[in-house]
Design a protein around this motif. Structure first.
Motif, PDB file in Angstrom:
ATOM      1  N   ARG A   3      27.980  32.142  93.795  1.00 43.58           N
ATOM      2  CA  ARG A   3      28.923  32.396  92.905  1.00 43.58           C
ATOM      3  C   ARG A   3      29.007  32.219  91.325  1.00 43.58           C
ATOM      4  O   ARG A   3      29.597  33.225  90.585  1.00 43.58           O
ATOM      5  N   PRO A  49      18.690  35.894  93.755  1.00 46.85           N
ATOM      6  CA  PRO A  49      19.888  34.941  92.752  1.00 46.85           C
ATOM      7  C   PRO A  49      19.757  33.557  93.220  1.00 46.85           C
ATOM      8  O   PRO A  49      19.257  33.112  91.602  1.00 46.85           O
ATOM      9  N   VAL A  63      16.560  32.623  91.834  1.00 44.20           N
ATOM     10  CA  VAL A  63      15.881  32.377  90.605  1.00 44.20           C
ATOM     11  C   VAL A  63      16.193  31.351  90.002  1.00 44.20           C
ATOM     12  O   VAL A  63      15.795  30.311  89.013  1.00 44.20           O
ATOM     13  N   GLN A  64      18.248  30.774  90.165  1.00 43.95           N
ATOM     14  CA  GLN A  64      18.000  29.454  89.816  1.00 43.95           C
ATOM     15  C   GLN A  64      17.475  28.190  90.218  1.00 43.95           C
ATOM     16  O   GLN A  64      17.304  27.011  89.348  1.00 43.95           O
ATOM     17  N   GLY A 101      14.982  27.654  87.967  1.00 40.76           N
ATOM     18  CA  GLY A 101      14.589  27.074  86.445  1.00 40.76           C
ATOM     19  C   GLY A 101      15.328  26.056  86.434  1.00 40.76           C
ATOM     20  O   GLY A 101      14.621  25.545  85.912  1.00 40.76           O
ATOM     21  N   PHE A 116      17.169  43.019  87.247  1.00 38.42           N
ATOM     22  CA  PHE A 116      18.196  43.084  85.806  1.00 38.42           C
ATOM     23  C   PHE A 116      17.910  44.208  85.580  1.00 38.42           C
ATOM     24  O   PHE A 116      18.888  44.676  84.764  1.00 38.42           O
ATOM     25  N   VAL A 154      13.105  31.309  82.702  1.00 31.83           N
ATOM     26  CA  VAL A 154      13.245  31.175  83.666  1.00 31.83           C
ATOM     27  C   VAL A 154      14.456  29.992  83.464  1.00 31.83           C
ATOM     28  O   VAL A 154      15.199  30.976  84.524  1.00 31.83           O
ATOM     29  N   GLN A 155      14.600  29.867  82.988  1.00 32.47           N
ATOM     30  CA  GLN A 155      16.629  29.348  82.431  1.00 32.47           C
ATOM     31  C   GLN A 155      16.946  30.374  82.454  1.00 32.47           C
ATOM     32  O   GLN A 155      18.398  30.719  83.064  1.00 32.47           O
ATOM     33  N   TRP A 196      17.032  33.792  82.927  1.00 31.65           N
ATOM     34  CA  TRP A 196      17.742  34.308  84.570  1.00 31.65           C
ATOM     35  C   TRP A 196      17.445  34.100  85.543  1.00 31.65           C
ATOM     36  O   TRP A 196      18.770  34.533  85.094  1.00 31.65           O
ATOM     37  N   GLY A 197      17.553  32.425  85.723  1.00 31.30           N
ATOM     38  CA  GLY A 197      18.692  31.229  85.982  1.00 31.30           C
ATOM     39  C   GLY A 197      20.545  32.129  85.634  1.00 31.30           C
ATOM     40  O   GLY A 197      21.693  32.781  85.750  1.00 31.30           O
ATOM     41  N   GLU A 198      20.202  32.349  84.545  1.00 26.07           N
ATOM     42  CA  GLU A 198      21.568  32.147  83.378  1.00 26.07           C
ATOM     43  C   GLU A 198      22.138  33.657  83.604  1.00 26.07           C
ATOM     44  O   GLU A 198      23.637  33.856  83.674  1.00 26.07           O
ATOM     45  N   ALA A 199      21.719  34.037  83.700  1.00 20.85           N
ATOM     46  CA  ALA A 199      21.819  35.375  84.181  1.00 20.85           C
ATOM     47  C   ALA A 199      22.288  36.003  84.897  1.00 20.85           C
ATOM     48  O   ALA A 199      22.631  37.360  84.854  1.00 20.85           O
ATOM     49  N   THR A 200      22.006  35.698  86.166  1.00 19.71           N
ATOM     50  CA  THR A 200      22.734  36.268  87.638  1.00 19.71           C
ATOM     51  C   THR A 200      24.228  35.469  87.748  1.00 19.71           C
ATOM     52  O   THR A 200      24.320  35.773  88.407  1.00 19.71           O
ATOM     53  N   LEU A 201      24.452  34.996  86.708  1.00 18.86           N
ATOM     54  CA  LEU A 201      26.330  34.810  86.436  1.00 18.86           C
ATOM     55  C   LEU A 201      26.696  35.104  84.879  1.00 18.86           C
ATOM     56  O   LEU A 201      27.931  35.669  85.699  1.00 18.86           O
ATOM     57  N   ARG A 260      22.711  38.169  81.042  1.00 23.29           N
ATOM     58  CA  ARG A 260      22.742  39.540  81.612  1.00 23.29           C
ATOM     59  C   ARG A 260      21.634  40.151  81.343  1.00 23.29           C
ATOM     60  O   ARG A 260      21.228  41.770  81.326  1.00 23.29           O
ATOM     61  N   VAL A 312      19.450  40.253  78.954  1.00 21.95           N
ATOM     62  CA  VAL A 312      17.664  40.172  79.615  1.00 21.95           C
ATOM     63  C   VAL A 312      17.896  41.650  80.255  1.00 21.95           C
ATOM     64  O   VAL A 312      16.729  42.303  80.070  1.00 21.95           O
TER      65      VAL A 312
END
Lengths: 197, 197
Positions: free
Chosen positions: A26, A108, A111-112, A115, A177, B111-112, B114-119, B124, B127
């Motif tokens: 979340r 997801p 992916v974190q 990172g 994405f 990659v980092q 991407w991780g942020e993009a999931t949140l 997002r 990306v």
DNA sequence: CAGTGTAAAACGAACGCTCGTTCTTGACAC
DNA sequence: GTGTCAAGAACGAGCGTTCGTTTTACACTG
């Protein structure tokens, strides 16, 4: 509840990890506070710190478990008898990936973790190990495809395995994405390249 | 320095972003503090907050720029005249990826992100947009490969493009986490699959 | 050219807040 | 009693950001 069964201890640990997964999914690894996680688990601060000595230990445990399902599937498919055709094997894997990319899936979170792996050596090692295991399943898959003549006899099995394995994150990231292509389209693309003009 | 040239302003912004990139690569998006970043830039707190109104704004700017080089290369290769053979085009892209995966490359930072993009919806979207642009280059590449007969005339261009594009993160992640295969091996794998038994 | 006013730019101490973690306290099973 | 476990108040560190002050470059004046 003092002097409690071992099952209880394991169950508590699991309860904490389930809550952690929910929170991390979340809000992310870093934006999730111990308070969030503790509230989600319905426990107290003291209880959680009895089972994990730090937030980092919880993150490591999550990193260990995040790719478990896919790894298990890969191992099963790659050793199944009789060996399924390559495209059929890929199709099953893509189905599983689709689930993980979707609502409440683990991708997801993975992916974190990637990172985090670029920064933290312990997590990097966990990811490396998991990645290795998955790739090995593809080596098996490729080797057997050569054996039964689906790929040319002089195929470099290791190289082919790397490419086949590489298709997986390539697919998952596009799903995540862009929201496309769907599995069948992607497989059509694979087949098209397998049978060029 | 008051009443200063526009170049100076742009240069200061760039100076902050270079420092941010260095710090984010070293310690990650979240473990980097504004203090770290400010010290790396050799500026004062106030100076940095003159150019960016929050840490988040800096992260967004980094996210915008992190894939710029690869995107530019893809656009050049996919529209080059005369069109290079598919495997040749891939080879050039893999070379560029190798640089980004290596020492001081942008890939770990990507990659980092991407991780942020999931949140974070804003990241997002950044990306997604970048990903879209890259994929479009592959559509062009695939379309031209069909036109010149390198792929079958009835090839689903969109599907083939997705797969070709998917090879890129697949390659980069293996390089990052496993340290192999090298470009030539991966290309051998691609060729092997392009010419199955 | 010297002197002065002005506003942009930079500075950095300080703030309010939240974090991960520790530790004291008490409840309960045996 | 005694040992185990849970509870949650409390703590100190460190965060991103604000803001009052200082410095600086330049325009303008005579």
């Amino acid at each position: 509840m003092p002097r409690v069964s071992e099952d209880h201890l394991i169950a508590r640990r699991e309860q904490i990890l389930v809550a952690a997964r929910t929170c991390f999914l979340r809000n992310g690894l870093h934006n999730t506070t111990m308070q969030d996680l503790i509230a989600e688990a319905g426990l107290s601060v003291g209880a959680v710190y009895r089972y994990f000595k730090s937030k980092n230990e919880i993150i490591n445990a999550i990193a260990e478990s995040v790719a478990g399902g896919i790894t298990a599937l890969l191992q099963e498919v790659s050793t199944r008898e009789p060996a399924p055709p390559l495209v059929e094997a890929l199709s099953e894997v893509f189905d599983a990936i689709n689930v993980q990319v979707g609502e409440n899936g683990n991708f997801p979170l993975a992916v974190q973790v990637w990172g985090e792996a670029t920064l933290d050596p312990a997590i990097r090692e966990i990811v490396r190990h998991r990645y290795q295991g998955m790739r090995e399943a593809y080596v098996t898959l490729a080797r057997r495809a050569v054996e039964r003549g689906e790929l040319a006899p002089d195929t470099d099995v290791e190289a082919a395995a790397s490419v086949l394995f590489g298709l997986i994150p390539g697919f998952a990231l596009q799903r995540l994405f862009l929201g496309h292509p769907d599995k069948d389209t992607y497989l059509r693309g694979v087949r098209a390249l397998l049978n060029p003009g």
